[in-house]
Design an enzyme around this catalytic site. Structure first.
Site, PDB file in Angstrom:
ATOM      1  N   SER A  29     -28.555   3.341 133.557  1.00 47.04           N
ATOM      2  CA  SER A  29     -27.477   2.545 134.152  1.00 47.04           C
ATOM      3  C   SER A  29     -26.726   1.843 133.032  1.00 47.04           C
ATOM      4  O   SER A  29     -27.260   0.942 132.381  1.00 47.04           O
ATOM      5  CB  SER A  29     -28.076   1.518 135.115  1.00 47.04           C
ATOM      6  N   HIS A  54     -25.237   6.828 134.577  1.00 51.43           N
ATOM      7  CA  HIS A  54     -25.006   6.154 135.854  1.00 51.43           C
ATOM      8  C   HIS A  54     -24.088   4.947 135.626  1.00 51.43           C
ATOM      9  O   HIS A  54     -24.402   4.059 134.834  1.00 51.43           O
ATOM     10  CB  HIS A  54     -26.362   5.700 136.399  1.00 51.43           C
ATOM     11  N   ASP A  56     -22.513   1.754 137.416  1.00 52.93           N
ATOM     12  CA  ASP A  56     -22.554   0.858 138.574  1.00 52.93           C
ATOM     13  C   ASP A  56     -21.201   0.165 138.691  1.00 52.93           C
ATOM     14  O   ASP A  56     -20.870  -0.724 137.906  1.00 52.93           O
ATOM     15  CB  ASP A  56     -23.688  -0.161 138.405  1.00 52.93           C
ATOM     16  N   MET A  58     -18.812  -2.261 140.490  1.00 49.35           N
ATOM     17  CA  MET A  58     -18.871  -3.414 141.408  1.00 49.35           C
ATOM     18  C   MET A  58     -17.528  -4.135 141.428  1.00 49.35           C
ATOM     19  O   MET A  58     -16.901  -4.301 140.381  1.00 49.35           O
ATOM     20  CB  MET A  58     -19.970  -4.370 140.949  1.00 49.35           C
ATOM     21  N   HIS A  87     -21.508   5.309 140.845  1.00 49.22           N
ATOM     22  CA  HIS A  87     -22.103   4.629 141.997  1.00 49.22           C
ATOM     23  C   HIS A  87     -21.160   3.507 142.443  1.00 49.22           C
ATOM     24  O   HIS A  87     -21.100   2.446 141.815  1.00 49.22           O
ATOM     25  CB  HIS A  87     -23.481   4.072 141.585  1.00 49.22           C
ATOM     26  N   MET A  89     -19.954   0.475 144.405  1.00 46.92           N
ATOM     27  CA  MET A  89     -20.385  -0.683 145.209  1.00 46.92           C
ATOM     28  C   MET A  89     -19.142  -1.530 145.420  1.00 46.92           C
ATOM     29  O   MET A  89     -18.979  -2.613 144.851  1.00 46.92           O
ATOM     30  CB  MET A  89     -21.479  -1.455 144.463  1.00 46.92           C
ATOM     31  N   MET A 158     -30.968   2.997 147.551  1.00 47.43           N
ATOM     32  CA  MET A 158     -31.142   1.782 146.753  1.00 47.43           C
ATOM     33  C   MET A 158     -32.553   1.234 146.987  1.00 47.43           C
ATOM     34  O   MET A 158     -32.982   1.101 148.134  1.00 47.43           O
ATOM     35  CB  MET A 158     -30.113   0.719 147.146  1.00 47.43           C
ATOM     36  N   GLY A 163     -25.995  -4.936 143.606  1.00 43.38           N
ATOM     37  CA  GLY A 163     -25.253  -6.096 143.100  1.00 43.38           C
ATOM     38  C   GLY A 163     -25.768  -6.718 141.824  1.00 43.38           C
ATOM     39  O   GLY A 163     -24.987  -7.286 141.070  1.00 43.38           O
ATOM     40  N   PHE A 164     -27.053  -6.652 141.601  1.00 38.64           N
ATOM     41  CA  PHE A 164     -27.600  -7.327 140.424  1.00 38.64           C
ATOM     42  C   PHE A 164     -28.688  -6.500 139.764  1.00 38.64           C
ATOM     43  O   PHE A 164     -29.448  -5.816 140.462  1.00 38.64           O
ATOM     44  CB  PHE A 164     -28.218  -8.682 140.815  1.00 38.64           C
ATOM     45  N   GLY A 166     -32.227  -6.545 137.470  1.00 36.75           N
ATOM     46  CA  GLY A 166     -33.384  -7.428 137.363  1.00 36.75           C
ATOM     47  C   GLY A 166     -33.974  -7.891 138.667  1.00 36.75           C
ATOM     48  O   GLY A 166     -34.597  -8.954 138.732  1.00 36.75           O
ATOM     49  N   ASP A 196     -32.434   3.819 142.802  1.00 38.10           N
ATOM     50  CA  ASP A 196     -31.749   2.895 141.902  1.00 38.10           C
ATOM     51  C   ASP A 196     -32.226   1.468 142.177  1.00 38.10           C
ATOM     52  O   ASP A 196     -32.056   0.967 143.295  1.00 38.10           O
ATOM     53  CB  ASP A 196     -30.234   3.024 142.166  1.00 38.10           C
ATOM     54  N   GLY A 197     -32.786   0.839 141.149  1.00 40.46           N
ATOM     55  CA  GLY A 197     -33.195  -0.557 141.262  1.00 40.46           C
ATOM     56  C   GLY A 197     -34.669  -0.752 140.960  1.00 40.46           C
ATOM     57  O   GLY A 197     -35.518  -0.291 141.703  1.00 40.46           O
TER      58      GLY A 197
HETATM   59  C1  DX5 Z   1     -28.144  -2.837 141.370  1.00 42.55           C
HETATM   60  C2  DX5 Z   1     -28.025  -2.007 140.123  1.00 42.55           C
HETATM   61  C3  DX5 Z   1     -29.343  -1.944 139.383  1.00 42.55           C
HETATM   62  C4  DX5 Z   1     -29.226  -1.320 138.050  1.00 42.55           C
HETATM   63  C5  DX5 Z   1     -30.254  -1.807 137.059  1.00 42.55           C
HETATM   64  O1  DX5 Z   1     -26.961  -2.847 142.054  1.00 42.55           O
HETATM   65  O2  DX5 Z   1     -27.546  -0.722 140.482  1.00 42.55           O
HETATM   66  O3  DX5 Z   1     -30.261  -1.313 140.176  1.00 42.55           O
HETATM   67  O4  DX5 Z   1     -29.128   0.037 138.081  1.00 42.55           O
HETATM   68  O5  DX5 Z   1     -31.549  -1.512 137.255  1.00 42.55           O
HETATM   69  P1  DX5 Z   1     -32.726  -2.614 137.077  1.00 42.55           P
HETATM   70  O6  DX5 Z   1     -33.127  -2.970 138.463  1.00 42.55           O
HETATM   71  O7  DX5 Z   1     -33.839  -1.910 136.339  1.00 42.55           O
HETATM   72  O8  DX5 Z   1     -32.228  -3.759 136.302  1.00 42.55           O
HETATM   73 ZN    ZN Z   2     -26.481   2.110 140.658  1.00 40.20          ZN
END
Ligand code: DX5
Ligand code: ZN
Length: 262
Positions: A29, A54, A56, A58, A87, A89, A158, A163-164, A166, A196-197
């Site tokens: 990501s 990937h 993200d 937003m 992706h 969002m 997901m 959105g975030f 961590g 993802d996440g």
């Molecule tokens: C959420 C993001 C996260 C991102 C980072 O919207 O899409 O899932 O990829 O992954 P982690 O959870 O490892 O920080």
């Molecule tokens: Zn993502």
């Protein structure tokens, strides 16, 4: 709309390939990378053995954060031949499809929760020669895509709320992954299932056992520290027992402090 050629050779799975031959793919990501040098990061991650990138995306509405727009994606397109996995969002994703396709997206995930006319948006993506996917937040039921599965190339489940970075893994998504893989088998479809996440060495075996085959790696794995990387995440599924279950301890793992953190 002008179409782009999907990268040959290393693009996401071919329509006809069997589920058995699907290797697990790693998608870093990029919102978790060093944002001041994304070009360098892409080259480093490709050397490290990742399979796709990937993004993200937003918009500050569908989710509270703001990240990249099409110009950032376009500026990185010539840094690699690996597929770009977009992706979305965002609200009104239909309005931005053309821009992300022109910017170099090879697969686009539409958020089912904000896409009013899913069939139309999926057709638009596919008519441009790009792979179409739908992203589901953890609480969104699989029934929301039941009647469109045949038209998709991938489903993004997901494993945290979008959105975030961590956040903690939501273990209720495991039976959802399993159920989706069953639905696909029942329909004789071999779509990719991306997760993802909070995908890391502790959660990867569980999601893979459940049926996922593309893992998004973020702050809890690939970007956790200078010593971690694609290889560490990739090595995790070689020892996966068939009956792997996520323990409550795994979903409470302490997380790294990063930008975009909740
Ligand atoms: C959420 C993001 C996260 C991102 C980072 O919207 O899409 O899932 O990829 O992954 P982690 O959870 O490892 O920080
Ligand atoms: Zn993502």
């Amino acid at each position: 709309m002008e179409g782009r050629k999907v990268n040959s050779g290393r693009s996401l799975g071919r329509a006809q390939r069997t589920e058995q031959s699907c290797g697990v793919k790693i998608a870093p990501s990029l919102m978790c990378a060093d944002l001041s040098q994304l070009g360098k990061e892409i080259r480093r991650l490709e050397k490290g053995g990742c399979d796709l990138f990937h993004f993200d995306i937003m918009d500050g509405h569908f989710v509270p954060n703001l990240t990249f727009g099409p110009p950032v994606v376009a500026s990185l397109r010539d840094k690699t031949n690996l597929p770009f996995d977009i992706h979305l969002m965002i609200e009104n994703p239909e309005n931005y499809l053309s821009q992300f396709i022109k910017a170099g997206g090879d697969i686009i995930s539409l958020p089912v929760e904000s896409c009013l006319h899913l069939n139309r948006a999926v057709s638009l993506i596919k008519d441009a020669g790009v792979k179409a996917s739908v992203a589901l937040s953890p609480a969104t039921p699989l029934s929301s895509i039941e009647y469109i599965l045949e038209d998709l190339d991938m489903v993004l489940l997901m494993t945290v709320n979008p959105g975030f970075v961590g956040q903690s893994f939501i273990p209720q998504v495991l039976p959802k992954i399993k159920r989706l893989r069953e639905m696909l088998r029942e329909k004789n479809l071999s779509l990719d299932i991306e997760v993802d996440g909070n995908i890391n060495k502790r959660t990867a075996p569980a999601v893979i056992s459940a049926g996922a085959n593309i893992l998004v790696g973020g702050t809890s794995s690939i970007f956790k520290s200078k010593r971690t990387g694609v290889e560490e995440l990739r090595s995790q599924w070689e020892l996966i027992p068939n009956t792997y279950h996520l323990t409550p301890k795994m979903s409470q793992e302490p997380r790294a402090k990063r930008l975009y953190r909740a």
